[in-house]
Design a protein around this motif. Structure first.
Motif, PDB file in Angstrom:
ATOM      1  N   PRO A 115       0.826  -1.221   0.000  1.00  0.00           N
ATOM      2  CA  PRO A 115       0.000   0.000   0.000  1.00  0.00           C
ATOM      3  C   PRO A 115       0.853   1.261   0.000  1.00  0.00           C
ATOM      4  N   ALA A 116       0.558   2.171  -0.922  1.00  0.00           N
ATOM      5  CA  ALA A 116       1.264   3.451  -0.983  1.00  0.00           C
ATOM      6  C   ALA A 116       0.559   4.468  -0.099  1.00  0.00           C
ATOM      7  N   GLY A 117       1.325   5.400   0.463  1.00  0.00           N
ATOM      8  CA  GLY A 117       0.742   6.437   1.298  1.00  0.00           C
ATOM      9  C   GLY A 117       1.642   6.756   2.482  1.00  0.00           C
ATOM     10  N   ARG A 118       1.075   7.458   3.437  1.00  0.00           N
ATOM     11  CA  ARG A 118       1.814   7.878   4.623  1.00  0.00           C
ATOM     12  C   ARG A 118       1.221   7.206   5.861  1.00  0.00           C
ATOM     13  N   PHE A 119       2.073   6.507   6.571  1.00  0.00           N
ATOM     14  CA  PHE A 119       1.655   5.692   7.705  1.00  0.00           C
ATOM     15  C   PHE A 119       2.613   5.934   8.866  1.00  0.00           C
ATOM     16  N   TYR A 156       0.666  -0.958   8.543  1.00  0.00           N
ATOM     17  CA  TYR A 156      -0.568  -0.780   7.772  1.00  0.00           C
ATOM     18  C   TYR A 156      -1.565  -1.882   8.123  1.00  0.00           C
ATOM     19  N   ASP A 158      -5.961  -2.821   7.096  1.00  0.00           N
ATOM     20  CA  ASP A 158      -7.318  -2.490   6.680  1.00  0.00           C
ATOM     21  C   ASP A 158      -8.163  -3.758   6.701  1.00  0.00           C
ATOM     22  N   THR A 220       6.616   6.300   4.974  1.00  0.00           N
ATOM     23  CA  THR A 220       6.034   6.734   3.709  1.00  0.00           C
ATOM     24  C   THR A 220       6.341   5.673   2.657  1.00  0.00           C
TER      25      THR A 220
END
Length: 223
Positions: A115-119, A156, A158, A220
């Protein structure tokens, strides 16, 4: 017909996003908590589709080339942070916006991308125990075939479920999934896009990173 594989997923049980080979749902034991949820995965080997070729290693890049992909605002961030570059399949360690270390990494395969994004780091587990979801066999930290190696750093989670072809078979995951950094006994996979979303590192590298980060350290993931 598809094989129904029940397993437990969540932060203390890593579910099916960890290992492409041998292509089954996985879980790992850590400290128990109240956030565990039940999940199921359907694994359907394809009789018509041949397994995909093993993805190639990422091309070597310089420090300067690595930093060109880091967003400007991250270069202004104070303190320690991790930046995973999926394209170059490497993990950058930045401190006060300055590159201090970089390590090769295995990332998610096509259709199962990390998963791409900011964590941020959500969980650290030292010496995780891996449990096979079908036969219940446990592999401890001293077992050389433990697919998690000696460290787990989760960032991450979900509960949307996930499905798709993983290079060997079609998987349909119903429930929560997680992604994180971990070691691996399959050293040849590091630097390739071969996982179900997790990030494999050389054992010596994940141990070093484990000591550097804490829960809350920014992570990130660049696409």
């Amino acid at each position: 017909m598809p094989v129904r594989i029940p397993f437990v997923s969540g932060l203390p049980a890593l579910a099916a996003m960890l290992l492409l080979l041998p292509g089954v749902a996985l879980s790992v034991e850590a400290e128990p908590n109240n956030d565990t949820v039940a999940s199921e995965a359907t694994a359907a080997p394809s009789a018509k589709r041949e397994p995909d070729p093993i993805p190639p290693l990422a091309a070597a890049v310089s420090d300067a080339e690595s930093m060109q992909r880091v967003p400007d605002d991250l270069l202004q961030r104070v303190g320690l942070q991790l930046v995973l570059d999926r394209q170059h399949r490497q993990l950058l360690v930045l401190h006060d916006g300055v590159l201090t270390r970089r390590f090769p990494a295995a990332v998610g395969t096509v259709g199962w991308e990390t998963p791409a994004g900011r964590f941020s780091v959500m969980q650290k587990v030292k010496k995780p125990v891996w449990t096979h979801p079908v036969n219940g066999k446990k592999l401890g930290p001293d077992d050389a075939t433990n697919p998690l190696g000696s460290r787990w750093i989760g960032f991450y989670r979900d509960c949307k479920g996930r499905e798709g072809w993983d290079g060997e078979q079609y998987l349909d995951i119903d429930g929560c999934t997680v992604a994180g950094f971990h070691g691996t006994p399959y050293r040849w996979t590091v630097g390739r896009a071969v996982s179900h979303g997790c990030v494999r590192l050389y054992e010596e590298n994940v141990q070093e990173i484990f000591e550097l980060v804490r829960v809350g350290t920014p992570v990130t993931v660049l696409p």
